[in-house]
Design an enzyme around this catalytic site. Sequence first.
Site, PDB file in Angstrom:
ATOM      1  N   GLN A  65       0.829  -1.211   0.000  1.00  0.00           N
ATOM      2  CA  GLN A  65       0.000   0.000   0.000  1.00  0.00           C
ATOM      3  C   GLN A  65       0.866   1.265   0.000  1.00  0.00           C
ATOM      4  O   GLN A  65       0.519   2.270   0.634  1.00  0.00           O
ATOM      5  CB  GLN A  65      -0.958  -0.011   1.190  1.00  0.00           C
ATOM      6  CG  GLN A  65      -2.170  -0.902   0.976  1.00  0.00           C
ATOM      7  CD  GLN A  65      -3.038  -0.427  -0.201  1.00  0.00           C
ATOM      8  OE1 GLN A  65      -3.155   0.765  -0.478  1.00  0.00           O
ATOM      9  NE2 GLN A  65      -3.646  -1.378  -0.910  1.00  0.00           N
ATOM     10  N   SER A  66       1.984   1.223  -0.697  1.00  0.00           N
ATOM     11  CA  SER A  66       2.904   2.363  -0.715  1.00  0.00           C
ATOM     12  C   SER A  66       2.290   3.583  -1.404  1.00  0.00           C
ATOM     13  O   SER A  66       1.888   3.515  -2.567  1.00  0.00           O
ATOM     14  CB  SER A  66       4.178   1.949  -1.449  1.00  0.00           C
ATOM     15  OG  SER A  66       4.956   3.086  -1.773  1.00  0.00           O
TER      16      SER A  66
END
Length: 337
Positions: free
Chosen positions: A76-77
Site C-alpha cells: 500500500q505504498s
Amino acid sequence: MSLPRASLGFFPTPVHPLARLERRLAAQGPRPSLFIKRDDQSGVAIGGNKVRKLEFLIGEALARGCDTVVTAGAQQSNHCRQTAAAAAMSGLECHLVLGGEKPSRVTGNLLLDQLFGAQIHWAGEHRKGEDLPRLVETLEEQGRTPCLVPYGGSSAVGASGFVAAMDELKAQIRAGEIPAPTHILVASSSGGTHAGMVVGAALNDLDTTIHGIAIDKEEHGGGTYADWLVGLTNETAALHDLRKHHARIDVSLDERFLGGGYGVVGDLEREAIALLARTEGILVDPVYTGRVFGALLAMIRAGEFSEDDRVLFWHTGGTPAVFAYAEELAMRPASDT
Ligand SMILES: *Cc1c(COP(=O)(O)O)cnc(C)c1O
C-alpha cells in the site's frame, strides 16, 4: 542550489488553523494554537508528500535521458502510487517492486498503481527495494534506460523537495497566512521529508522544532533509522551548501509512538482518525498521518506544549490507504459514542 525539476504538483499547498479542534481540546485543559499544512492536497493522484520529492527525482531522470523509472515499497505504498502517476504525467514507463505477494483483493494504492499503468513485481519479504538492482539490470538487457528512484524517494535529491517546501512555508508566514510555528510535527519513515525540512528550516532561519514522528521500527540502510536519518540530513545539507550558512542542524526523532510497527493500526491511530474527521472533516491515513496526529494529541494531553506555542501538523497525505484498511478502521457509528 539549482537542480533539474519537473513541475508536477499544485503548490503552494494550503495552510489553515484547526479552530474547531482547538475549541474541542480547550475543554480538556491548556492547549497550543493548532495549524495544518495540506500536502494531502498537493495535486498528483490524490496528493501526498512524495510529489515534492518526485519533482526533483523525475526532473533528474528526464535530465539523464531515462525512459523508465523503477522504485519499491510496501503493497500500500503511497510513494509507489505517486511515482506511477508522476511517470505517466512525464511519459516514462514505471516498474514497481512491492513487498508481499499478489493479494486477492486489489484496492487502495495498489488499485491506483494499476490504473496509472505501472508494471508490478512482487518481492515477498523485500519491501524496501532489495530487488531493485536486479530489475534495473534486466531492464537494461531489454534495451531500456531505467532510472532508480530510491525507496520512499529518500535521497538528497528527493529531500530537496522538502527544502523547497520550507521556502514555501516561509513565504506563507511572510504573507500572514499563518503565524510562524514554534513546533512542526511530521511523519518520519524513509527520511527524505524530515531531512529536507530540517535543512530547509535552517536555510530559511525558521526557528521551529521539527518533531519527526517515527513510523517504522525496522532497520534502515543497514543500521538504525536514526543513523540513516542523520546521514541523509547531512547529505542534503551538503547538496544545498548549508555549511556556508553556519546553520545549526537539529534532528529530533520521536520513537515513542511506533505501536505495533509499520502499518499496524492501534487505538492511537483509530481515535486520531475519527477525531479529526469528526471535528474538521479532514481525513488522515492509518499508517502515517493518523499516527502523527495521534502523537500530537497525546503530546498535548501530556502538557508537552504551552498555550503560547503554535503547532503545525504537516499532513503528508496517504488518503487511499484508508480504503485498504477498511476492516481495521471500522468503528462504532458516531451516534453510539
Ligand atoms: C512516505 C510517507 C511519509 C513519510 O515520508 P518519508 O519521507 O518517507 O519519511 C509520511 N506520510 C505519508 C502519507 C507517506 O506516504
